[in-house]
Design a protein around this motif. Sequence first.
Motif, PDB file in Angstrom:
ATOM      1  N   SER A 177       0.888  -1.159   0.055  1.00  9.52           N
ATOM      2  CA  SER A 177      -0.083  -0.064  -0.129  1.00  9.52           C
ATOM      3  C   SER A 177       0.869   1.481  -0.051  1.00  9.52           C
ATOM      4  N   LYS A 178       2.244   0.881   0.069  1.00 15.84           N
ATOM      5  CA  LYS A 178       2.982   2.205   0.291  1.00 15.84           C
ATOM      6  C   LYS A 178       3.501   2.576  -1.604  1.00 15.84           C
ATOM      7  N   LEU A 179       3.695   3.909  -1.701  1.00 19.78           N
ATOM      8  CA  LEU A 179       4.286   4.422  -3.124  1.00 19.78           C
ATOM      9  C   LEU A 179       5.374   5.338  -2.687  1.00 19.78           C
ATOM     10  N   ILE A 180       5.736   5.620  -3.897  1.00 22.02           N
ATOM     11  CA  ILE A 180       6.973   6.484  -3.751  1.00 22.02           C
ATOM     12  C   ILE A 180       6.716   7.546  -4.608  1.00 22.02           C
ATOM     13  N   CYS A 181       6.829   9.043  -4.007  1.00 23.31           N
ATOM     14  CA  CYS A 181       6.563  10.246  -4.267  1.00 23.31           C
ATOM     15  C   CYS A 181       7.506  10.644  -5.753  1.00 23.31           C
ATOM     16  N   GLU A 182       7.109  11.158  -6.693  1.00 29.18           N
ATOM     17  CA  GLU A 182       7.959  11.427  -7.908  1.00 29.18           C
ATOM     18  C   GLU A 182       8.813  12.620  -7.619  1.00 29.18           C
ATOM     19  N   GLY A 185      10.754  11.480  -3.607  1.00 30.62           N
ATOM     20  CA  GLY A 185      11.416  10.428  -3.407  1.00 30.62           C
ATOM     21  C   GLY A 185      11.091   9.708  -2.142  1.00 30.62           C
ATOM     22  N   LYS A 186      10.100  10.048  -1.152  1.00 30.93           N
ATOM     23  CA  LYS A 186       9.861   9.388  -0.159  1.00 30.93           C
ATOM     24  C   LYS A 186       8.648   8.390  -0.238  1.00 30.93           C
ATOM     25  N   SER A 187       8.499   7.698   0.541  1.00 32.05           N
ATOM     26  CA  SER A 187       7.436   6.269   0.565  1.00 32.05           C
ATOM     27  C   SER A 187       6.139   7.131   1.072  1.00 32.05           C
ATOM     28  N   VAL A 188       5.131   6.774   0.591  1.00 31.73           N
ATOM     29  CA  VAL A 188       3.882   7.476   0.942  1.00 31.73           C
ATOM     30  C   VAL A 188       2.767   6.617   0.923  1.00 31.73           C
ATOM     31  N   LEU A 189       1.793   6.526   2.123  1.00 33.93           N
ATOM     32  CA  LEU A 189       0.577   5.630   2.085  1.00 33.93           C
ATOM     33  C   LEU A 189      -0.327   5.943   0.919  1.00 33.93           C
ATOM     34  N   LYS A 190      -1.068   4.911   0.559  1.00 28.65           N
ATOM     35  CA  LYS A 190      -1.896   5.171  -0.838  1.00 28.65           C
ATOM     36  C   LYS A 190      -2.889   6.261  -0.493  1.00 28.65           C
ATOM     37  N   ASN A 192      -2.648   8.972   1.080  1.00 30.21           N
ATOM     38  CA  ASN A 192      -1.979  10.164   1.422  1.00 30.21           C
ATOM     39  C   ASN A 192      -1.059  10.698   0.183  1.00 30.21           C
ATOM     40  N   CYS A 193      -1.701  10.327  -1.122  1.00 28.74           N
ATOM     41  CA  CYS A 193      -1.071  10.605  -2.235  1.00 28.74           C
ATOM     42  C   CYS A 193      -1.975  11.135  -3.285  1.00 28.74           C
ATOM     43  N   ILE A 194      -1.491  11.577  -4.404  1.00 24.74           N
ATOM     44  CA  ILE A 194      -2.115  12.165  -5.475  1.00 24.74           C
ATOM     45  C   ILE A 194      -1.915  11.549  -6.656  1.00 24.74           C
ATOM     46  N   SER A 195      -2.580  10.941  -7.491  1.00 21.43           N
ATOM     47  CA  SER A 195      -2.250  10.332  -8.900  1.00 21.43           C
ATOM     48  C   SER A 195      -2.385  11.347  -9.847  1.00 21.43           C
ATOM     49  N   ALA A 196      -1.074  11.455 -10.909  1.00 20.61           N
ATOM     50  CA  ALA A 196      -1.251  12.533 -11.661  1.00 20.61           C
ATOM     51  C   ALA A 196      -0.709  11.803 -12.940  1.00 20.61           C
ATOM     52  N   ASN A 197      -0.817  12.463 -14.091  1.00 19.01           N
ATOM     53  CA  ASN A 197      -0.403  12.310 -15.566  1.00 19.01           C
ATOM     54  C   ASN A 197      -0.952  10.952 -15.885  1.00 19.01           C
ATOM     55  N   LYS A 198      -2.361  10.691 -15.591  1.00 14.59           N
ATOM     56  CA  LYS A 198      -3.018   9.731 -16.015  1.00 14.59           C
ATOM     57  C   LYS A 198      -2.710   8.604 -15.177  1.00 14.59           C
ATOM     58  N   GLY A 199      -2.617   8.632 -14.130  1.00 13.04           N
ATOM     59  CA  GLY A 199      -2.300   7.570 -13.207  1.00 13.04           C
ATOM     60  C   GLY A 199      -0.749   7.009 -13.276  1.00 13.04           C
ATOM     61  N   LYS A 200       0.099   7.688 -14.112  1.00  9.29           N
ATOM     62  CA  LYS A 200       1.257   7.156 -14.244  1.00  9.29           C
ATOM     63  C   LYS A 200       2.481   7.695 -13.175  1.00  9.29           C
ATOM     64  N   ALA A 201       2.109   8.673 -12.599  1.00  9.46           N
ATOM     65  CA  ALA A 201       2.947   9.694 -11.557  1.00  9.46           C
ATOM     66  C   ALA A 201       2.150   9.375 -10.236  1.00  9.46           C
ATOM     67  N   ILE A 202       3.098   9.543  -9.100  1.00  2.37           N
ATOM     68  CA  ILE A 202       2.269   9.439  -7.806  1.00  2.37           C
ATOM     69  C   ILE A 202       3.183  10.911  -6.952  1.00  2.37           C
ATOM     70  N   LEU A 203       2.345  11.670  -6.254  1.00  2.00           N
ATOM     71  CA  LEU A 203       2.870  12.807  -5.685  1.00  2.00           C
ATOM     72  C   LEU A 203       2.372  12.724  -4.171  1.00  2.00           C
ATOM     73  N   CYS A 204       2.935  13.033  -3.106  1.00  3.30           N
ATOM     74  CA  CYS A 204       2.705  13.068  -2.065  1.00  3.30           C
ATOM     75  C   CYS A 204       1.550  14.515  -1.789  1.00  3.30           C
ATOM     76  N   LYS A 205       0.830  14.458  -0.713  1.00  2.00           N
ATOM     77  CA  LYS A 205       0.070  15.536  -0.658  1.00  2.00           C
ATOM     78  C   LYS A 205       0.784  16.921  -0.339  1.00  2.00           C
TER      79      LYS A 205
END
Length: 212
Positions: A177-182, A185-190, A192-205
Amino acid sequence: MSNTYAKVIIKGSPISKSNFKLFNMNGRAILPYNSGKYHDRYALYEEEIAYQCRIQNSNVFLTESLIAVLKVYYKSIKRHPDTNNITKSIFDGIEKSGLIVNDAQVTRLIIEEFYDTENPRFELELFGESTYAMNYSIVEKKEKKQPINYDPPSNKKKTLGSKVKKSNSVLVNTCSSKLICEVCGKSVLKDNCISANKGKAILCKNCFKKLF
């Protein structure tokens, strides 16, 4: 000068706006240039192309269907935009210059990718189809060269534990359930993040808020 041929050379590393979308309050797509934010560079790049294009082809106006040959010279072999995505910015700038009526005039396009660490640029040649025809061929090299291999996009590599294994003929998703902020570069819970670029990129809030 002939109105069936033009050449444009723009110095600097080409940039792509293929994934950039910004809309005003009326829902109309806009391309700001003086907001003070990072995305201003897309409009400024188009203006630079238009300015240089008119200087280099001051008496040329192409109205017919065109063959385009685009040669792009990057600083780095692997760290550069997708070559097939940079044409939008380039031809939008060419159209703004008044050299052509509409980028729909380009009916045939050849793109070649090169590398020049000292002088990144693109060179575009436009040929009127009333005068010129295109002829090309692909041949096998007599002497083979070392291949240039590419890695998967960074957003696909940074997803933690994203393996799917088959168990008893049923697909079981073992993705963490943890992802990496683009950005940071830190790990983030699912949650507590935003999906961008049609779901290809992950950004923490936190990083998402800093962008605006």
